[in-house]
Every structure is written in structure tokens, then in C-alpha cells.
Scaffold this motif. Structure first.
Motif, PDB file in Angstrom:
ATOM      1  N   TYR A  34       0.857  -1.195   0.000  1.00  0.00           N
ATOM      2  CA  TYR A  34       0.000   0.000   0.000  1.00  0.00           C
ATOM      3  C   TYR A  34       0.889   1.240   0.000  1.00  0.00           C
ATOM      4  CZ  TYR A  34       1.068   0.564   4.969  1.00  0.00           C
ATOM      5  OH  TYR A  34       1.721   0.759   6.167  1.00  0.00           O
ATOM      6  N   ARG A  35       0.311   2.341  -0.471  1.00  0.00           N
ATOM      7  CA  ARG A  35       0.992   3.627  -0.430  1.00  0.00           C
ATOM      8  C   ARG A  35      -0.035   4.734  -0.274  1.00  0.00           C
ATOM      9  NH1 ARG A  35       3.143   4.224  -6.699  1.00  0.00           N
ATOM     10  NH2 ARG A  35       1.086   4.330  -7.729  1.00  0.00           N
ATOM     11  N   GLU A  36       0.381   5.792   0.356  1.00  0.00           N
ATOM     12  CA  GLU A  36      -0.500   6.932   0.591  1.00  0.00           C
ATOM     13  C   GLU A  36      -0.446   7.874  -0.608  1.00  0.00           C
ATOM     14  OE1 GLU A  36      -1.137  10.510   3.897  1.00  0.00           O
ATOM     15  OE2 GLU A  36       0.404   8.969   4.163  1.00  0.00           O
ATOM     16  N   LEU A  52      -3.789   2.080   9.040  1.00  0.00           N
ATOM     17  CA  LEU A  52      -3.984   3.203   8.132  1.00  0.00           C
ATOM     18  C   LEU A  52      -4.496   4.407   8.914  1.00  0.00           C
ATOM     19  CD1 LEU A  52      -5.673   1.306   5.160  1.00  0.00           C
ATOM     20  CD2 LEU A  52      -3.241   1.764   5.512  1.00  0.00           C
ATOM     21  N   LYS A  90      -7.583   9.552   4.883  1.00  0.00           N
ATOM     22  CA  LYS A  90      -6.480   9.653   3.945  1.00  0.00           C
ATOM     23  C   LYS A  90      -6.699   8.657   2.812  1.00  0.00           C
ATOM     24  CE  LYS A  90      -2.883  11.607   6.850  1.00  0.00           C
ATOM     25  NZ  LYS A  90      -1.442  11.575   7.205  1.00  0.00           N
ATOM     26  N   LYS A  91      -6.078   8.942   1.669  1.00  0.00           N
ATOM     27  CA  LYS A  91      -6.286   8.147   0.470  1.00  0.00           C
ATOM     28  C   LYS A  91      -5.110   7.196   0.252  1.00  0.00           C
ATOM     29  CE  LYS A  91      -9.109  11.675  -1.810  1.00  0.00           C
ATOM     30  NZ  LYS A  91      -9.262  12.515  -3.004  1.00  0.00           N
ATOM     31  N   TYR A  92      -5.452   6.014  -0.264  1.00  0.00           N
ATOM     32  CA  TYR A  92      -4.436   4.980  -0.440  1.00  0.00           C
ATOM     33  C   TYR A  92      -4.653   4.264  -1.757  1.00  0.00           C
ATOM     34  CZ  TYR A  92      -3.409   5.550   4.532  1.00  0.00           C
ATOM     35  OH  TYR A  92      -3.059   6.051   5.766  1.00  0.00           O
ATOM     36  N   THR A 142      -7.694   4.833  -6.283  1.00  0.00           N
ATOM     37  CA  THR A 142      -7.413   5.510  -5.015  1.00  0.00           C
ATOM     38  C   THR A 142      -8.650   5.410  -4.136  1.00  0.00           C
ATOM     39  OG1 THR A 142      -5.884   7.017  -6.104  1.00  0.00           O
ATOM     40  CG2 THR A 142      -6.703   7.656  -3.932  1.00  0.00           C
TER      41      THR A 142
END
Length: 1430
Positions: free
Chosen positions: A727-729, A756, A760-762, A783
Motif C-alpha cells: 500500500y501507499r499513501e 492506516l 487519507k487516500k491509499y 485511489t
């Protein structure tokens, strides 16, 4: 000053003031005082001169930069101190005088100074020793005071401050602290194992000061553990725990401190070494180029090489670092060098590693000979022996290994073989070593073809006790004075003697020295004794052993021994230790069983991964050897020459060839049998799977999201073993760095990503993994916003799968939604549309929600392509639809359906065939589309096809059974097991129970009111068996039930003499003939009372009309051990008779019985086995007859036990003496061979030629021949009657002297009267043919003995040719009138009377020709046995 002198000062004479003699110090003191006095007087007399300023007191000690005293400065020249008070001349004179005096006193009295030095050194050492001794006494007093202080002991320990957990980098140091009140100091444990800093120097450091305790650890990976601090005294125990986690690259913790230098090093390993192959004796180099960025001047990384453990430079391994290349050189390859080699490059930012396997091939010097053993080590070394161990080689040369020879190096390159015969066990104790000398060992294997090469030599080891190997501590100035033990004390018994190792070649004993005094120069003697005897034999007769361990050889395999040990010193030999338990000589360790199924899996173009089922119940397993063979070649080659523990990668295979593999286990006892040969596998590279796709969110909460995805379209030819999620932000549309969500692979296609941040979006990506490795990641997902779902309806179902595609139907499976909504899910709706149709074309498959998670969709149009989706429902409504499936064409592929079968044994099974399978295909069976994992009701068999067998078919097995074949184009099928279950059970019953019956179970009344249950079978073999069951309980033959089975007619019957109310119920006959069975039942409930009433009436009528038995035949035992068979009769008259028979043979007839008798008896005196049988008595007259039978076959043992209870009424055990020894005896009322008698002397007596037992009439005796003091003690005889038994005892100790004296008197008297041959016969007689021969010898004995002459051990009778005479009871003669060649042979004489027998013989009578004529040849023996020729 300390009493110890540093080594660098011992070579200098003036190292401190104490070196100077007392006289020298007095001169110097006088010189200094006189100088000051002269100066003072000059100043007072010369008042005109200016006063001299006050100066500091001079010092004559020489010091270094750290103000440490290093010597003494001799004040020969004082300089300016005298300038103000003296003239130049006076000053010169005084200076010269002082210098002369100093030089004379210092350098002309060397002898006195040496003596003073010795004296002062002794005084200093004495003072230092006294001071240290005093400090030790004070410390011991303080410790004793602590132990006895009530305040410390009245309270349990308490943790004031507990230790804290830590997370650190590898190679860093961590310190754990705690504060504990109370006494004594706590102990520290790592994973419940006590930490000892002495055993790991430099690893741990323990400190305790003022109740503050600390543990310092120099961390490595293995130090990740839970540490426990435990404090305990008599009042209680307290513990505290702390965890230490050691981090390395791959487990990055942002809370850790940044690396030093303020920069991050990047390490790259290039130009790597690959999988390598070498042969024994060759040299091999492994190397890699290391690039470190940024490159700092003079910065050196740490280079480490591993093979199971960290490698250190030695004569076998050389490590080199050139600044950019790391090299490991193996100077002389051996099988020990085989393994996985790992290069680790360590920088301040972490480390990088690279690994590759090295294989070492072995060749035998002689064709067919085995390979060399490996890993030779010394397990236990002491003064008397060293145990050498090794591992068996993988190559046996095609013939079993007979054993191993152990060689020891004596001198330089001079090897001596330690064992004369080869040993098969991979451990051997080498004895006969010189104490203190260092040895190295090697091992050779041998089979019938020859000897292997020698193994690599072991590490050197010294023949001394482990305690003697400890280096002596440096001198501390402490002198300990102990009292010398008196040399006249004999040591006591050794303690805790035990057998530590036992094989068929040797036994190893260990013990502890005696606890009491007298241990100066103590050594040991070891004794052995065969179990069952009392004969102890000393093993080490020449020299006693010095260590409390010993190895015994030359023991008889299979025999059991006791062992004991004695201590000895100059004062003598002590008492023996307690003997060990009985130890049987033989290998206690069994050869492991063969491994189970071997599974090969493709890996690369030249390697295959091999896994196998481990050997069951294998003890001390060393590892496994793997062998490979090209299919159908019959040639097997070893894949590894060093045992491995688990799954192994076999390298060096030929690309494209098909190989089979087999495995065998190894331990110290030997090599197991080979496992079954694996299925063939083609050597080609496995391909990693394609990326998954279709990532969607299944649930979302404030700090986590559940993701779902679809299986890759291509799995790479091997099953997918798991998935990895990253995963990444995403901030303002800019994605960040990828992070691993799971370190361990997940098997499901759904995963919850935790930790998480809300709102916030991931983005996410997924990678699939199989045996070939981890595939490339999927495309980043959409996203997604991390916010908690609050909708009332459920989330989307997921993981939709299509099965059993046909032209008009298919089966759709799915998994329920992760997010349930406000209420639980209560159903599902399935939607369908054509693949190319618009969104408005979606239509429902089911109008009513289905609760199951699968549905069969019918009425499809063949050839059309469809897509599907599923929606979940709860009370709030229908939720979001799932992702749409891939387009599926409705086409029937060439796939067979599941069929049900019932075989000849009545077994019901489901069978599925598939023609499109691959070597990696698997049959996966499911019930109601859930994989079957419970095997209690089903048995699955898979060979070319797959079969599911119902173990016990029943209603629990109703359901839909399906089978999916992996690695095919969706081959699958299903079968609904429901409506035809009853029909299948009937067919199975007909196949299982083939015994047909002519008639079912019925009942009828017989004469005397007896009741008969019977049925008739059409056909049964002689091996058929019947169980008679009443109300679910099996009944057996006895007085109440009489069973009979006529195998010719098939009639089976059970007769009851009468019926009672308790006999109402269900009667069943169960028939079994091989695998065929059947049964028939009859219910006697309701009509039973009428049947019972009729039976009682007929029984009474029978007894009223004819003689009968009131009580049937039974038995009783009289106190005289007589068995009486008796029965009670009624309704007899004068002419009524009784006939007794045994096994159908008449034995007695009683006629004209009186009315008053009423009881018939048959007595059996002194019963024995021959009296076992079936007894019958027939009572008859003109009115009729009655019969009673008693079987003494099955209950004969119980009868004899009852007889033995009377036999056991024996007389007390008594003692008497005979001319052979001492005899113990008792009398019983009656003796039988079945009587179990046991003689005991402390334990059960082991009988021999010296100790015998026997029976004479009713006397039971125990004879002790040639008794000794060891035979004293308590003796007992036990009689066993199956119950409590009887025991008689007698104490021989108090009567031994009288009995022994009587024995000696009788023996002497018997010896005088015994028959003897007073004069011997010649050994050889040679005589000419035709001559006469006369042999005469003296005979003695009272009464006069009987004389027998023997030729070739056969008795000779007197005749004309051979005349035998016995005159005056003293002279026996033997005369041959004319000797011929047939008279040649061995002659002897045998004399016998009641006191004994004796024989005399001569070796040979030779008849020759040509001897001069001497007339009659006579041989006469006088009283001393001398032969006289005459």
C-alpha cells in the motif's frame, strides 16, 4: 604495595623502595639529615647573607605521566640547596664524600642487598596474603549475616523497578536494569534457560550493586527473546519479564536511531558466485564484488561468511577482502564443506547478503567401496577415553557398509587403528590414551568391496578431564592453607552410578566421587556381573581408572549385566557402589524408518525442489540423503553428500530429462531403507504467476481496509502458495512510497490492511507467489479513501468463481460480504446478462433470495457468452453488487461426469475421470461446494482417477458432491447424493450380506419343557461363526444356554432348559462367514408369558413321570486334594441306574440306587492334566432317562487353582545337610506338575549347577552345593494358586555354621567310602598282534563298587577272547588272550557304588607287527598309579 610484581619490573633491581636494604636506607637517611644540619649551621653563622626562601619538601620517588610510582631517585647531587651555606671547596668535598658513601653502600654490598630483597619480598607477600584473607573473612561474615538477618528473610523479594523491553539493531549493546529488595540476588533467564556469562564470554555481563541489577547483552539475531528476572527466598518468589527484539534490514523500525555518519550506505553485491560443484581434495574459491555507495575513504565494511554458522579462518578456510571483492577459499574440499554459503556485508546502515550452494562430489579409491565418513568429532574426553562420533556417508558403493574403523594419530603422520573389528554404530570410545596428550582422529568405512578414503581429521583434543582443561587463574596474592587429609583413610562408595550409553560394542558408565574425606589420589575399579548370577568380575584388573567415567568392551551381545564401582587409594580399596539396573548389551537406538512420500517440484532448468514425509518415530535423527535417477535408467546418483534436515534443492540435473527421486534417513545406528520412488518430474524452469487484478474494497473502518482481488489469469504451472499486499499513501494526487502490508503470504484472496490513517487516500497492489517465486505486482488500484462505512445494507460479495460449465448450465460460487451492514446477511440475489449487452440488460436469476453461497444457473443458450454478479441482502435491503465475473461462454467441454458405484463388497463410492490432467493436477473434492477436510466419513483415493468412498453411508452424507481438477481448463463435475441413498444402501446390503437363509429365527418347545431357538442357513463353510445375542448382549455356552451348529445341514440352534421372567426380550443370531454376514432376530414380548407357562407345565410333568436331576453335575475339592464330581437326583426307584462316562467312554456304573441316597458322586484322587475332559452321567430306568454333563476343559485351570489352595497347606520350611551341601525342604499334602512354585533368596533364584531345586514325592527341596557365606540370608518358597498364594520362609544365617559343619562332616565321610580307581591306566599301549594283553588296576570303596569295562564307551562282556576279573574286591583285571587289529581302540574302567562313581581310561591300544616276542604283556599299577611293565 601489592604482593604481586608486574612482569616488566622483575628484570630491574630497583623497582621500589622495599628493594633497598635496611642499612642502605639508614645511610641515605643519615646523609640527608647531615646535609640539612650542615646547611642550617652555615646559615646561622653567616648572618650577613640574605635569607634563603622556603622551598617545598623534596620527593625522591620517580613517577610517570599518570602519577604512578615507577622507581626511586637517588639524591647524589643536591645542587643549589648548598650554595648559600658552603664555599665551593667545602661543597665539593662534601659532595665527593657523600657520593663515595652512597656508591660504597649501594654497590659494594650486593650480597646483603640480595638477602634483604628476599626478606622484604617474603614479608610483603605475607602481609598481602594476610590482608586478602582478612578481607575474605569479612566478606564471608557479611554474607552470613545477610543470610541470617531476620529482616531480609522475613519478607519475600519485591521488584521496586522492573526491567523494560527494548528494540535494538543487530551488533548493538543493550542493558536491562531492575531494582529488587530482599535477598539473595536474582537470577536471569533467556527463554527459561539460565544465563551464565562464563559460558559465553563477551556476550553477557551481569552486575549487582546495592540491589540494582543489570544485564548487558552484545546483541545478535539469536538474542531476540523474552528475558526473565527471578528472585526467590524461603518466603516466596517474584519474577519480572522484558523482551528484546533485534532488528535487521527488512524489519525497519522508524523509532530506531539513525545510522552513524549521518548518511545511509547502499550496498550492492555483483559478480556473484553461483551454485558450485567440486571434488574431494580440490581447492575452490568463492567470491563476490561489493560496491558500497557513497565510497568513504578508509571505510571498511565487515565481511562475514556463513555455512550454517559463522566461518572463522582456519587451515581449511581462508577469508580475503581486497577493498572491493570478498573471497572465501576452501583449501582442501571435503564433504563437510558442502552446504549453503552466505556472504554478509555489514555496514552502519544494515547489511546485504547473498547465498549459493556448494556441492562436493566424492570418489572411492576402490571400485565399489563406500564414501568416506564425515563430521568426525570428539564428544566426551577425559583421562581414560575419548568418544569419537561421525556421520555415515551417502555412498555405500552398492553394498551395505559392514562397519567403521577409527584411527588415532600418534606422533607426526603416524596413524594407529583403534578398533580390531569394524563397528556399525557411529560412535566409539577410544581407550588406552596417555593422560594429557593431544590426539586427532579419523574414520574409514568398509564394505565387502574395500575400504573408503579416510575422513577429514577431527579437531585436536587432550586426554584429560574437562575440569583440568581450565586455564589456571593469575596470582591474586591469596594463600589458602588447608589441613592435609590423613593418608590412611580408605575412600567411601562412589555415588550416582549410571549407564550413560549402551551399544552392542560397548557400554559407558559414569558416577560421582564419594562425598566423604579420603580423596587423595583416588582411582576406581569397575566390576561387572551377569544378571542372575552373584559372580562379580573386575574389568580393569591391571590399572585403576582415574576419571569418574569408563567404557567397557568385550561384553556378550544380548546378555544383561549389573555394574558397580569401587574407589581405591594408597590406603586400600573401598566398598562397592550400589549396582546399576540390569543393562542388556545391544544397540538402544534403532535405525530410523524409511521416509514417506517424496514430492519433486520444478525449480530451474537444472534443479528440482524435493520434499518428503519425515520418518516416523525417528530418534536422534541426523538428516536425510537424496538420490536421483533419470527415468528408466536404473542408475542412482547422490544429490547431497552431507545430511540435510528438510526440503532440498537438487542441482546439476540435465534440462529436459525426466527424473525420479528417493530419500533415506540416517542416525547414529545407520541408514534407513529408501522411501518409495517419487513420480517422475521433467527438469525445466518453473514460471512465477501473472499479477492478480480487480482490486476492490470489501470493508472500510477508521484505520483499516479489507481488500479483495481476482486470481491471476496465468499461475505459472504451479499452485499459488499465497499473496503479498503493498500500500501507499496518495497526497494531493501524488503517490508516496510503497509499504509492505503483510510479511507472511496470505492464502485467501482477501486481506485486511491495518494501521492506516482515517480520511487519507491509499492505493494498493498485490503480488502472487508460487514455488518459482513471487510474481510481478499488479497495477496500482484505484485511489480509495479510508473512512468508516456506516451504510445499513451489506457490502459486496466477493471471490466469484465459475464451475461445471455446460451448454445449458453452470454453477456460480461466491463468498459473503465482509461488511454485514446493520443486520446479518439473510440471502443473495444473482444477476445475469449477455457479455456484450448494455447495463440495462441485467436481470435476476432468482426472484427469491437464496441462503446458500452457490447456485446452479440453468436454461442458458449454448454458445452464448454471459457475465454474472451477486448482491447480498439483510433486513435493511439489498447491498452493492459484486464485481462482474469474466465473460463465460456456455459450451460443453469433453468432460466426464461423476458416477456412483457399488462394488462387490458393498462399498459405495463416487468416481470421477479426467483426461486433461497434467503432472501438477490435483483432484479437489467438495461437499456442498466446501472443500472436504474431515476424513472420518469419507476416504479419498486418487491415482489416475479419483474416488470418494463412503465409510459408513447414512443420512449425514446427503448433499452435493463436486470435484475440481486443478491445472486444467476448468474440468469439474458434481453429483447430488440424496434420493437414491435408500436404493444404494439396499444394493450395498445385498453385496455385503450374501448368506441366504432357508428359514428365519423361530422358537419351539421340546421335552422336559425345554425351549429351542433355531434357524437354517442355505450354505456356510466350516469357518463360519455365530454370535448368540439376547437384548444386545452376547450369551455363551453354559448351564442355561446350550448352543449347537450343524455345519452340514446349516441348522443353528440354542436350547434353554427353562424360561424365567428375565428371559423376555429380543433374540438374535448373527452369522459371519468370511466377509459375508447375516442375522435374524425374534422378538419374544407379549406372547412370552404363554410360552413360559407351557414350558413350566411340560417340565413338571416330566419330573413327575421319570427319574431326573434336581441339581446338575458339578464339582468340589476336599481338604485331601480329592476332586469330587456330584449331582442330586430325584424320582428314582430300586432299579434306577447311573452310568458315568468321560469323553464318551464309560468309567463307572451305579445300579439299584436307594431312594434315600439322592446324591451321585465320582471321586478323582490326585487329579492331573489327563483328567481334563467332558464328564457325563446318565440316570435311567424303564420309565425313561435323564442326562447331565460337566466340561472340565475350559474351567480346568480354575479347578486346579482350587486344588492348589489345599496343596499349599505345606509344612514349615526346614534345613538339613547332605554330603553335597545344604538342603532346604518342605512337604505338601499333594504335589502336581501344574503347581507353580518359586524359590527366592532376596529375589527370585537363578538356578545353576550349584543351586538346584527338585521334588521327591511330596517333598519340595532346594539344594545348595558347596555353600559359602554369600548363601546366608532369608530363603522363601512361594506357592501360586491364582489368588493370594502361600509363602514359607526360613532364615539360614543363624543356622549356617551348624549346617556347614555338618555338611563338611558328611562330605568327608562320603569321600572315604566313595568308589575310586586307586591306580590309573597307561595312556597308550602298543602290542604286537597275536600276543596276550593284561591290564590290572586297584579298586577301593565301601560298599564294594560295581566294575564295568568299556571299549569305545561301550560295555565289554567277559568271554573266551576277553576275560574280565574282579578279585578280593580290590583288583580288577582285563585280559585279551590273543590280540588282533580289531582290538585297537579306547579302553576305560568305570567303578560305582551308592556314594559315587569314578572312571579311569587310557587313550589308545595300538596293535602292530614286528615287535619282539616278549610273551604276555602286562601293565600293573601300584597304589600311587605308577605303571609297572612285566
Amino acid at each position: 604495595m601489592s604482593g604481586s610484581i608486574p612482569f616488566y619490573q622483575k628484570h630491574h633491581r630497583h623497582y621500589d623502595r622495599g628493594y633497598r636494604s635496611t642499612e642502605a636506607e639508614a645511610k641515605m637517611s643519615h646523609y640527608k639529615s647531615s646535609s640539612r644540619y650542615s646547611a642550617g649551621s652555615s646559615i646561622s653563622s653567616t648572618r650577613t647573607r640574605s635569607p634563603v626562601p622556603k622551598r617545598s619538601k623534596p620527593s625522591y620517588l620517580a613517577v610517570d605521566k599518570e602519577n604512578q610510582i615507577i622507581g626511586y631517585v637517588v639524591p647524589i647531587f643536591r645542587g643549589q640547596e648548598f650554595t648559600s651555606g658552603m664555599s665551593d671547596t667545602e661543597e665539593t668535598r662534601v659532595r665527593e664524600t657523600a657520593g663515595y658513601m652512597a656508591r660504597r653502600n649501594l654497590f659494594t654490598k650486593g650480597l646483603e642487598m640480595e638477602r634483604s630483597e628476599v626478606i622484604s619480598r617474603k614479608e610483603a607477600m605475607r602481609e598481602s596474603a594476610e590482608r586478602i584473607s582478612l578481607n575474605k573473612r569479612i566478606h564471608e561474615h557479611e554474607e552470613h549475616f545477610k543470610r541470617m538477618n531476620e529482616d531480609s528473610l522475613m519478607h519475600p523479594p519485591e521488584f521496586v523497578i522492573k526491567p523494560r523491553s527494548h528494540t535494538v539493531w543487530e551488533k548493538q549493546c543493550v542493558r536491562l536494569h531492575c531494582t529488587v529488595s530482599g535477598w539473595p540476588d536474582p537470577r536471569v533467564y533467556k527463554n527459561n534457560v539460565a544465563i551464565d556469562p562464563i559460558t559465553s564470554p563477551g556476550k553477557y555481563k551481569l552486575e549487582s550493586r546495592y540491589n540494582v541489577h543489570s544485564l548487558e547483552i552484545n546483541c545478535d539475531f539469536d538474542d531476540t527473546a523474552q528475558y526473565r528476572v527471578s528472585a526467590m527466598n524461603s518466603q516466596g518468589e517474584q519474577s519480572a519479564f522484558a523482551s528484546v527484539v533485534v532488528k535487521f534490514k527488512g524489519e525497519v523500525d522508524e523509532a530506531l536511531p539513525l545510522p552513524r555518519y549521518g548518511i545511509t550506505f547502499q550496498t550492492h553485491i555483483v559478480d556473484k558466485f553461483g551454485v558450485s560443484f567440486g571434488r574431494e581434495g580440490e581447492t575452490m574459491s568463492l567470491g563476490c564484488t561489493v560496491i558500497i555507495y557513497p565510497a568513504l575513504h578508509r571505510y571498511q565494511p565487515e565481511i562475514q561468511w556463513y555455512r550454517d554458522v559463522l566461518l572463522t579462518p582456519s587451515k581449511w578456510t581462508h577469508v580475503h577482502w581486497s577493498g572491493d571483492r570478498a573471497t572465501l577459499t576452501l583449501t582442501h574440499l571435503n564433504k563437510e564443506d558442502e552446504g549453503l554459503y552466505t556472504l554478509r556485508v555489514i555496514t552502519k546502515s544494515g547489511y546485504e547478503t547473498y547465498s549459493a550452494y556448494v556441492f562436493v562430489r566424492a570418489d572411492a579409491e576402490v571400485e565399489g567401496a563406500p564414501g568416506a565418513p564425515l563430521d568426525v568429532r570428539c564428544l566426551d574426553a577425559n583421562k581414560d577415553y575419548i568418544i569419537v562420533s561421525w556421520k555415515q556417508p551417502a555412498i555405500d558403493g552398492g553394498n551395505p557398509i559392514v562397519g567403521y574403523f577409527v584411527d588415532c594419530e600418534v606422533g607426526t603422520n603416524h596413524w594407529v587403528q583403534c578398533n580390531d573389528t569394524p563397528v556399525k554404530f557411529a560412535r566409539f570410545p577410544v581407550t588406552g590414551l596417555v593422560e594429557g596428550r593431544s590426539y586427532i582422529f579419523r574414520v574409514r568405512a568398509v564394505n565387502k568391496s574395500g575400504m573408503s578414503r579416510p575422513s577429514r581429521v577431527s579437531e585436536p583434543v587432550a586426554a584429560m578431564d574437562p575440569a583440568d582443561r581450565l586455564t589456571s587463574a593469575p596470582w591474586t596474592g591469596q594463600i589458602i592453607v588447608t589441613e592435609e587429609e590423613p593418608s590412611s583413610v580408605v575412600p567411601g562408595r562412589p555415588l550416582d552410578l549410571q549407564v550413560t550409553e549402551a551399544t552392542k560394542n560397548y557400554v559407558v558408565l559414569s558416577w560421582k566421587p564419594p562425598g566423604e574425606k579420603g580423596l587423595e589420589g583416588v582411582m576406581y575399579y569397575v566390576e561387572k556381573c551377569v544378571v542372575g548370577t552373584d559372580s562379580w568380575q573386575r574389568v580393569n584388573t591391571e590399572l585403576p581408572v582415574k576419571s569418574p567415567r569408563f567404557a567397557l568392551f568385550d561384553l556378550a551381545e544380548g546378555k544383561s549385566y549389573h555394574f558397580r564401582v569401587r574407589c581405591c587409594n594408597a590406603a586400600g580399596v573401598g566398598e562397592p557402589s550400589e549396582p546399576t539396573e540390569a543393562t542388556t548389551v545391544g544397540d538402544k537406538l534403532d535405525i530410523p524408518s524409511a521416509p514417506g512420500k517424496v514430492v519433486p517440484t520444478r525449480n530451474t532448468d537444472t534443479s528440482v525442489v524435493v520434499s518428503w514425509e519425515a520418518s516416523s518415530d525417528a530418534k536422534e535423527l541426523v538428516g536425510y540423503y537424496i538420490e536421483a535417477s533419470i527415468l528408466d535408467s536404473g542408475v542412482w546418483e547422490p544429490c547431497n553428500n552431507k545430511p540435510v534436515k528438510a526440503t532440498f534443492v537438487c542441482h546439476g540435473l540435465v534440462t529436459g530429462e525426466q527424473y525420479v527421486f528417493r530419500v533415506r534417513a540416517v542416525n547414529a545406528a545407520g541408514l534407513s531403507q529408501f522411501s518409495p520412488v517419487s513420480e517422475p518430474v521433467e527438469v525445466k524452469a518453473a514460471i512465477s504467476p501473472a499479477p492478480p487484478y480487480g482490486i476492490s474494497v470489501l470493508e472500510c473502518v477508521r484505520d483499516s481496509m479489507v481488500l479483495g482481488w481476482k486470481q491471476p489469469t496465468f499461475i505459472g504451472g504451479a499452485d499459488i502458495t499465497g499473496y503479498f499486499v503493498d500500500y501507499r499513501e496518495v497526497i494531493d494526487g501524488v503517490p508516496g512510497k510503497w509499504h509492505e502490508a503483510n510479511i507472511k503470504a496470505v492464502s485467501e484472496r482477501a486481506y485486511r490492511v491495518s494501521d492506516l490513517q482515517e480520511n487519507k487516500k491509499y492505493q494498493f497492489q498485490v503480488r502472487a507467489a508460487n514455488m518459482a517465486g513471487v510474481g510481478i505486482p499488479s497495477l496500482p488500484s484505484e485511489t480509495f479513501l479510508c473512512e468508516e462505512w456506516t451504510i445499513a445494507v451489506p457490502g459486496p460479495p466477493h471471490d466469484l468463481q465459475i464451475r461445471e460449465v455446460r451448454g445449458d448450465s453452470l454453477v456460480l460460487l461466491w463468498k459473503p460480504p465482509v461488511y454485514q451492514g446493520r443486520d446479518p446477511v439473510n440471502g443473495f440475489y444473482v444477476d445475469i446478462k449477455e457479455a456484450d449487452a448494455p447495463e440495462e440488460a441485467w436481470r435476476g436469476v432468482n426472484t427469491k433470495a437464496v441462503e446458500k453461497q452457490f447456485i446452479k444457473i440453468k436454461n442458458l443458450k449454448e454458445g452464448e457468452t454471459y457475465v454474472f454478479r451477486v448482491r447480498a441482502q439483510n433486513k435493511a435491503g439489498v447491498g452493492k453488487a459484486s464485481d462482474v465475473t469474466e465473460p463465460i461462454p456456455a459450451l460443453t467441454k469433453p468432460t466426464k461426469e461423476i458416477v456412483v458405484e457399488v462394488d462387490d463388497e458393498g462399498v459405495i463410492s463416487l468416481n470421477f475421470e479426467c483426461c486433461d490432467t497434467t503432472p501438477d493436477s490435483k483432484f479437489v473434492w467438495s461437499k456442498n461446494y466446501e472443500e472436504i477436510t474431515e476424513s472420518s466419513r469419507l476416504t479419498i483415493e486418487t491415482k489416475a482417477n479419483s474416488k470418494t468412498i463412503f465409510n459408513t453411508p447414512g443420512e449425514e452424507d446427503i448433499g452435493i458432491y463436486s470435484c475440481l481438477v486443478t491445472h486444467t481448463d476448468g474440468a469439474s463435475s458434481s453429483y447430488t447424493f440424496s434420493t437414491e441413498l435408500k436404493r444404494l444402501l439396499e444394493i450395498s446390503h445385498d453385496h455385503k450380506f450374501p448368506i441366504p437363509l432357508k428359514s428365519e429365527l423361530a422358537v419351539e418347545l421340546l421335552e422336559k419343557g425345554r425351549v429351542r431357538f433355531w434357524l437354517q442357513a442355505e450354505q456356510m463353510t466350516a469357518n463360519g461363526k455365530i454370535d448368540y445375542v439376547f437384548n444386545d448382549n452376547v450369551v455363551s455356552q453354559g448351564e442355561k444356554y446350550k448352543m449347537n451348529f450343524d455345519k452340514n445341514s446349516g441348522v443353528i440352534e440354542m436350547v434353554m432348559e427353562s424360561l424365567t421372567p428375565g428371559d423376555e426380550g429380543t433374540y438374535t443370531f448373527q452369522l459371519k462367514d468370511g466377509k459375508a454376514t447375516n442375522q435374524s432376530s425374534l422378538v419374544l414380548i407379549g406372547d412370552f408369558k404363554q410360552l413360559q407357562k407351557e414350558s413350566e407345565f411340560q417340565r413338571k410333568e416330566y419330573f413327575r413321570k421319570q427319574p431326573h436331576f434336581i441339581e446338575y453335575l458339578g464339582y468340589e475339592v476336599s481338604p485331601e486334594c480329592c476332586v469330587v464330581l456330584k449331582c442330586k437326583v430325584g424320582n428314582i426307584k430300586k432299579d434306577t441306574s447311573a452310568l458315568w462316562s468321560k469323553d464318551k467312554h464309560q468309567i463307572k456304573a451305579d445300579e439299584q440306587l436307594g431312594f434315600t441316597e439322592g446324591v451321585l458322586k465320582l471321586e478323582i484322587a490326585q487329579i492331573s492334566k489327563k483328567d481334563s475332559g467332558v464328564y457325563e452321567v446318565v440316570l435311567k430306568d424303564d420309565r425313561g432317562q435323564d442326562t447331565s454333563t460337566l466340561s472340565l476343559v475350559d474351567q480346568f485351570k480354575d479347578l486346579m487353582n482350587e486344588v492348589f489352595s489345599y496343596i499349599n497347606s505345606s509344612t514349615p520350611l526346614k534345613i538339613t545337610s547332605t554330603d553335597e551341601g545344604i538342603r532346604l525342604y518342605t512337604f505338601v499334602s499333594y504335589y502336581n506338575d501344574l503347581l507353580q512354585v518359586t524359590w527366592q533368596h532376596d529375589s527370585a533364584i537363578a538356578f545353576s549347577d550349584r543351586i538346584k531345586s527338585g521334588v521327591v514325592g511330596e517333598q519340595l527341596w532346594l539344594q545348595i552345593t558347596d555353600p559359602t557365606e554369600k548363601d546366608m540370608g532369608k530363603y522363601a518358597i512361594e506357592f501360586n494358586d491364582g489368588k493370594g498364594g502361600l509363602r514359607r520362609t526360613v532364615e539360614l544365617s543363624g543356622q549356617f555354621d551348624d549346617a556347614f559343619a555338618e555338611f563338611q562332616r558328611l562330605a568327608a565321610a562320603t569321600a572315604e567310602r566313595r568308589a575310586r580307581v586307586a591306580g590309573g591306566l597307561p595312556d597308550v599301549v602298543t602290542i604286537q598282534e597275536g600276543k596276550a594283553l593284561n591290564l590290572t588296576c586297584n579298586i577301593s570303596g565301601n560298599p564294594v563298587p560295581e566294575v564295568t569295562w568299556l571299549k569305545n564307551d561301550r560295555e565289554i562282556t567277559s568271554d573266551e577272547h576277553c576275560i574280565l576279573k574282579f578279585e578280593s574286591g580290590k583288583f580288577a583285571s582285563f585280559t585279551i588272550t590273543a590280540v588282533n587289529t580289531s582290538d585297537s581302540g579306547k579302553y576305560s574302567i568305570l567303578v560305582k557304588n551308592k556314594y559315587g562313581t569314578e572312571s579311569g581310561d587310557f587313550t589308545q591300544l595300538d596293535v602292530t607287527e614286528g615287535t619282539p616276542d616278549l610273551g604276555v604283556t602286562s601293565y600293573w599299577t601300584d597304589a600311587e598309579g605308577n605303571v609297572v611293565f612285566g
